[in-house]
Write an enzyme that holds these catalytic residues in place. Structure first.
Site, mmCIF file in Angstrom:
data_model
loop_
_atom_site.group_PDB
_atom_site.id
_atom_site.type_symbol
_atom_site.label_atom_id
_atom_site.label_comp_id
_atom_site.label_asym_id
_atom_site.label_seq_id
_atom_site.Cartn_x
_atom_site.Cartn_y
_atom_site.Cartn_z
ATOM 1 N N ARG A 1 -5.657 17.788 2.853
ATOM 2 C CA ARG A 1 -6.157 16.532 2.269
ATOM 3 C C ARG A 1 -7.683 16.584 2.162
ATOM 4 O O ARG A 1 -8.270 16.141 1.176
ATOM 5 C CB ARG A 1 -5.714 15.337 3.131
ATOM 6 C CG ARG A 1 -6.294 14.015 2.634
ATOM 7 C CD ARG A 1 -5.781 12.817 3.428
ATOM 8 N NE ARG A 1 -6.378 11.570 2.965
ATOM 9 C CZ ARG A 1 -6.067 10.362 3.430
ATOM 10 N NH1 ARG A 1 -5.154 10.229 4.391
ATOM 11 N NH2 ARG A 1 -6.659 9.283 2.963
ATOM 12 N N ASN B 1 3.687 11.363 -0.324
ATOM 13 C CA ASN B 1 2.772 11.329 -1.467
ATOM 14 C C ASN B 1 2.591 12.722 -2.056
ATOM 15 O O ASN B 1 2.946 13.709 -1.417
ATOM 16 C CB ASN B 1 1.409 10.791 -0.990
ATOM 17 C CG ASN B 1 1.331 9.289 -1.124
ATOM 18 O OD1 ASN B 1 1.816 8.708 -2.078
ATOM 19 N ND2 ASN B 1 0.687 8.651 -0.144
ATOM 20 N N ASP C 1 3.636 1.616 0.113
ATOM 21 C CA ASP C 1 3.335 0.415 0.909
ATOM 22 C C ASP C 1 2.111 -0.355 0.402
ATOM 23 O O ASP C 1 1.755 -1.384 0.967
ATOM 24 C CB ASP C 1 3.148 0.786 2.387
ATOM 25 C CG ASP C 1 1.883 1.579 2.655
ATOM 26 O OD1 ASP C 1 1.075 1.786 1.730
ATOM 27 O OD2 ASP C 1 1.682 1.991 3.817
ATOM 28 N N TYR D 1 -5.871 0.738 -5.831
ATOM 29 C CA TYR D 1 -6.098 2.111 -6.291
ATOM 30 C C TYR D 1 -6.749 2.177 -7.666
ATOM 31 O O TYR D 1 -7.249 3.240 -8.060
ATOM 32 C CB TYR D 1 -4.793 2.919 -6.276
ATOM 33 C CG TYR D 1 -4.491 3.440 -4.894
ATOM 34 C CD1 TYR D 1 -5.066 4.619 -4.436
ATOM 35 C CD2 TYR D 1 -3.676 2.731 -4.016
ATOM 36 C CE1 TYR D 1 -4.825 5.082 -3.157
ATOM 37 C CE2 TYR D 1 -3.430 3.181 -2.741
ATOM 38 C CZ TYR D 1 -4.011 4.358 -2.309
ATOM 39 O OH TYR D 1 -3.782 4.819 -1.042
ATOM 40 N N ARG E 1 -12.417 10.490 3.682
ATOM 41 C CA ARG E 1 -11.356 9.735 4.368
ATOM 42 C C ARG E 1 -10.508 10.654 5.264
ATOM 43 O O ARG E 1 -10.112 10.253 6.348
ATOM 44 C CB ARG E 1 -10.481 9.040 3.301
ATOM 45 C CG ARG E 1 -9.338 8.217 3.858
ATOM 46 C CD ARG E 1 -9.821 6.978 4.611
ATOM 47 N NE ARG E 1 -8.714 6.398 5.358
ATOM 48 C CZ ARG E 1 -8.858 5.657 6.464
ATOM 49 N NH1 ARG E 1 -10.045 5.370 6.944
ATOM 50 N NH2 ARG E 1 -7.796 5.186 7.083
HETATM 51 P P1 NAD Z 1 0.889 13.554 9.024
HETATM 52 O O1 NAD Z 1 0.241 14.839 8.669
HETATM 53 O O2 NAD Z 1 0.471 12.837 10.247
HETATM 54 O O3 NAD Z 1 2.466 13.803 9.113
HETATM 55 C C1 NAD Z 1 3.183 14.481 8.178
HETATM 56 C C2 NAD Z 1 4.178 15.417 8.854
HETATM 57 O O4 NAD Z 1 4.912 16.061 7.821
HETATM 58 C C3 NAD Z 1 3.535 16.523 9.703
HETATM 59 O O5 NAD Z 1 4.041 16.453 11.021
HETATM 60 C C4 NAD Z 1 3.971 17.805 8.996
HETATM 61 O O6 NAD Z 1 4.211 18.878 9.861
HETATM 62 C C5 NAD Z 1 5.238 17.364 8.287
HETATM 63 N N1 NAD Z 1 5.653 18.224 7.197
HETATM 64 C C6 NAD Z 1 4.888 18.902 6.311
HETATM 65 N N2 NAD Z 1 5.675 19.593 5.465
HETATM 66 C C7 NAD Z 1 6.961 19.337 5.813
HETATM 67 C C8 NAD Z 1 8.225 19.754 5.318
HETATM 68 N N3 NAD Z 1 8.316 20.578 4.280
HETATM 69 N N4 NAD Z 1 9.337 19.301 5.931
HETATM 70 C C9 NAD Z 1 9.250 18.462 6.990
HETATM 71 N N5 NAD Z 1 8.092 18.021 7.488
HETATM 72 C C10 NAD Z 1 6.959 18.466 6.919
HETATM 73 O O7 NAD Z 1 0.720 12.625 7.741
HETATM 74 P P2 NAD Z 1 0.697 11.031 7.598
HETATM 75 O O8 NAD Z 1 -0.673 10.591 7.349
HETATM 76 O O9 NAD Z 1 1.436 10.418 8.691
HETATM 77 O O10 NAD Z 1 1.481 10.820 6.237
HETATM 78 C C11 NAD Z 1 2.788 11.270 6.009
HETATM 79 C C12 NAD Z 1 3.117 11.129 4.543
HETATM 80 O O11 NAD Z 1 3.317 9.768 4.202
HETATM 81 C C13 NAD Z 1 2.028 11.621 3.605
HETATM 82 O O12 NAD Z 1 2.624 12.207 2.463
HETATM 83 C C14 NAD Z 1 1.324 10.361 3.210
HETATM 84 O O13 NAD Z 1 0.595 10.516 2.002
HETATM 85 C C15 NAD Z 1 2.506 9.457 3.065
HETATM 86 N N6 NAD Z 1 2.238 8.020 3.048
HETATM 87 C C16 NAD Z 1 2.712 7.351 1.978
HETATM 88 C C17 NAD Z 1 2.569 6.002 1.895
HETATM 89 C C18 NAD Z 1 3.062 5.323 0.663
HETATM 90 O O14 NAD Z 1 2.724 4.193 0.427
HETATM 91 N N7 NAD Z 1 3.879 5.949 -0.174
HETATM 92 C C19 NAD Z 1 1.952 5.303 2.925
HETATM 93 C C20 NAD Z 1 1.478 6.007 4.015
HETATM 94 C C21 NAD Z 1 1.649 7.378 4.083
HETATM 95 C C1 G6P Z 2 -1.895 3.341 1.345
HETATM 96 C C2 G6P Z 2 -1.067 4.002 0.302
HETATM 97 C C3 G6P Z 2 -0.515 5.291 0.782
HETATM 98 C C4 G6P Z 2 -1.591 6.182 1.341
HETATM 99 C C5 G6P Z 2 -2.337 5.459 2.414
HETATM 100 C C6 G6P Z 2 -3.514 6.278 2.894
HETATM 101 O O1 G6P Z 2 -1.113 2.787 2.340
HETATM 102 O O2 G6P Z 2 -0.033 3.214 -0.183
HETATM 103 O O3 G6P Z 2 0.165 5.910 -0.267
HETATM 104 O O4 G6P Z 2 -1.034 7.360 1.882
HETATM 105 O O5 G6P Z 2 -2.814 4.263 1.919
HETATM 106 O O6 G6P Z 2 -4.103 5.656 3.982
HETATM 107 P P1 G6P Z 2 -5.120 6.407 4.924
HETATM 108 O O7 G6P Z 2 -5.391 5.404 5.985
HETATM 109 O O8 G6P Z 2 -4.426 7.643 5.395
HETATM 110 O O9 G6P Z 2 -6.313 6.733 4.086
HETATM 111 MN MN MN Z 3 1.181 4.517 -1.627
#
Ligand code: NAD
Ligand code: G6P
Ligand code: MN
Length: 442
Positions: free
Chosen positions: A93, A148, A171, A265, A285
């Site tokens: 990231r 994501n 979210d 966004y 970030r």
């Molecule tokens: P993080 O790095 O703390 O956790 C992600 C985990 O995924 C890690 O433990 C990693 O080892 C694991 N991982 C990586 N590749 C993998 C695979 N192929 N199979 C299984 N596990 C795997 O990250 P985070 O900040 O907690 O975020 C997790 C995900 O959620 C990210 O993609 C983030 O962008 C997403 N997210 C999305 C939203 C949304 O609104 N859509 C909101 C918050 C976070």
């Molecule tokens: C929002 C978005 C997520 C994104 C997150 C990042 O919640 O909906 O898609 O992953 O923000 O937040 P962070 O605190 O990791 O910058």
């Molecule tokens: Mn999102």
């Protein structure tokens, strides 16, 4: 009462304890028999697992908790799969954010070139996960996906695995609605929103509270203060300085384009030059999160191992955990709750392509989302959505065909990038940085 088997993919995520808390808080209605954490990184997952174990003891000790890196053990007979993988972890990231900034281009997790790069890393691991579900899970499994960049992931999965039972969610709209509820002094569940766009690229067109139209009142507030509530009722999530700044920035967009309420966004596309000017190119970030949320969780585990003391409440992340559970319950019980989710357009937004993955309100049934028809959208919104959608479509095609030219088109097409020269420089740097992760581009 039916009991569900649920697997969290990306079990080592910083969000896992918060999601598990929200899930097990619903045990009277949505009973989990087995909760599995699946990850490819055992060490990380085992640490987060220490906290998850405490959360299970606190909220539903009857649940069988399993931590695994074995797909068969993880996915066997699963009813629900909550996906939240971060391919390449925060280290990558950081690259997604810092490489574009070198060229004075927005550096962001999911928007602009950073989002395109993250997309190229994530498509095939997500396909692999779907294949595990098809092979091992209950045949009526549902994947509810947060991974994501959700817009690109959604598009690619629809193309590569069109029959997969996957619902992609975000979210951010619901987090904005949480702030709207604080502004309007009501419960977020009493808000009904009309909305259109792509993921991380959309607008609220109407806000009703218990049936009463509050749109104009809210627009007047947001014009002045952005989405910053009048008091600090917010939760742990989205509460640090950079998020507050993002919520405030909505006021600039609202002042210039007063028709609809923007998703936060939109700042990366409409206020990009200012975002770049304000950015610290050496500390983005990703660094804030590594020094904040990620460090906090690992420090808490170390402290617990040393002292037996832990404050679990700091990992309860409010709407993020609540929303995925609310969506899953509507799928499980066919309750037709209305939520903003990603769906294939197919006419929901009349003047956008059928195959666009749009974010709109939908009723969530046991067979998936039934989108609400939005109708036609005005030229300005249609135009910039089409540009972003084309950029996302091209990056998916680049991944599938292994096409450098299409990747370059995707980068050049993105509104955050000023010229093909800049697009090429960023793309070439990103190919180098993503050697381990991207499909070969020729
Ligand atoms: P993080 O790095 O703390 O956790 C992600 C985990 O995924 C890690 O433990 C990693 O080892 C694991 N991982 C990586 N590749 C993998 C695979 N192929 N199979 C299984 N596990 C795997 O990250 P985070 O900040 O907690 O975020 C997790 C995900 O959620 C990210 O993609 C983030 O962008 C997403 N997210 C999305 C939203 C949304 O609104 N859509 C909101 C918050 C976070
Ligand atoms: C929002 C978005 C997520 C994104 C997150 C990042 O919640 O909906 O898609 O992953 O923000 O937040 P962070 O605190 O990791 O910058
Ligand atoms: Mn999102």
């Amino acid at each position: 009462m039916k009991k569900f088997k649920l697997v969290i993919v990306g079990g080592g995520s910083t969000y896992t304890p918060g999601i598990v808390k929200s899930l097990l808080s619903k045990k009277e209605e949505f009973k989990i028999s087995e909760l599995r954490l699946y990850d490819i990184n055992a060490e990380r997952q085992n640490k987060v697992g220490v906290i998850v174990k405490k959360v299970v003891e606190m909220f539903d000790p009857e649940v069988k908790l399993v931590l695994t890196t074995d797909p068969e053990e993880g996915f066997k007979d699963a009813d629900f799969v909550f996906a939240q993988m971060r391919v390449g972890l925060y280290k990558m990231r950081e690259q997604d954010e810092k490489i574009p900034l070198k060229y004075d281009v927005v550096g962001q997790e999911t928007c602009g070139p950073g989002g395109l790069a993250y997309g190229l890393r994530t498509i095939y691991p997500m396909v692999e996960m779907i294949d595990f579900c098809e092979k091992y899970a209950n045949k009526n499994y549902w994947i509810v996906n947060y991974s994501n960049p959700a817009a690109i992931v959604a598009k690619a999965m629809y193309k590569l695995r069109p029959n997969a039972r996957i619902l992609n969610i975000c979210d951010m709209p619901v987090a904005i609605m949480r702030n709207m509820a604080n502004i309007l002094d009501c419960d977020r569940h009493d808000i009904e929103a009309d909305y259109f766009g792509l993921n991380h690229f959309g607008w609220f067109t109407k806000i009703r509270v218990s049936g009463e139209d509050k749109t104009e009142e809210l627009k007047a507030y947001v014009k002045e203060y952005g989405y910053i509530p009048p008091d600090s009722r917010s939760e742990v999530r989205h509460n640090d300085a950079s998020w507050l700044h993002t919520f405030e920035n909505a006021k600039h967009i609202m002042q210039m384009f007063p028709k609809y309420l923007p998703n936060t966004y939109m700042q990366y596309y409409l206020l990009g030059d200012r975002i770049v000017k304000e950015a610290d190119k050496n500390h983005t970030r990703a660094n804030e999160v590594m020094e904040g949320r990620e460090k906090k969780i690992f420090d808490a585990v170390d402290q617990y191992n040393a002292t037996g003391q832990i404050d679990l409440t700091q990992f309860f992340t409010g709407v993020h955990g609540e929303f995925i559970v609310e969506v899953a319950m509507s799928l499980a019980f066919d309750s037709r709750k209305r939520h903003l989710v990603m769906v294939e357009n197919n006419g929901a937004i009349k003047n956008l392509p059928d195959d666009a993955m749009v974010e709109v309100p939908a009723y969530i049934t046991k067979d998936g989302p039934e989108p609400i028809r939005v109708g036609e959208i005005p030229t300005f919104y249609k135009g910039i959505i089409e540009q972003q959608e084309a950029s996302e479509k091209l990056v998916v095609e680049a991944a599938i065909e292994g096409s450098y030219e299409k990747a370059l088109m995707a980068f050049t097409m993105n509104k955050t990038i000023p010229s093909a020269f800049v697009a090429k420089q960023i793309l070439d740097d990103m190919i180098e940085a993503n050697k381990e992760y991207w499909p070969d581009l020729k």
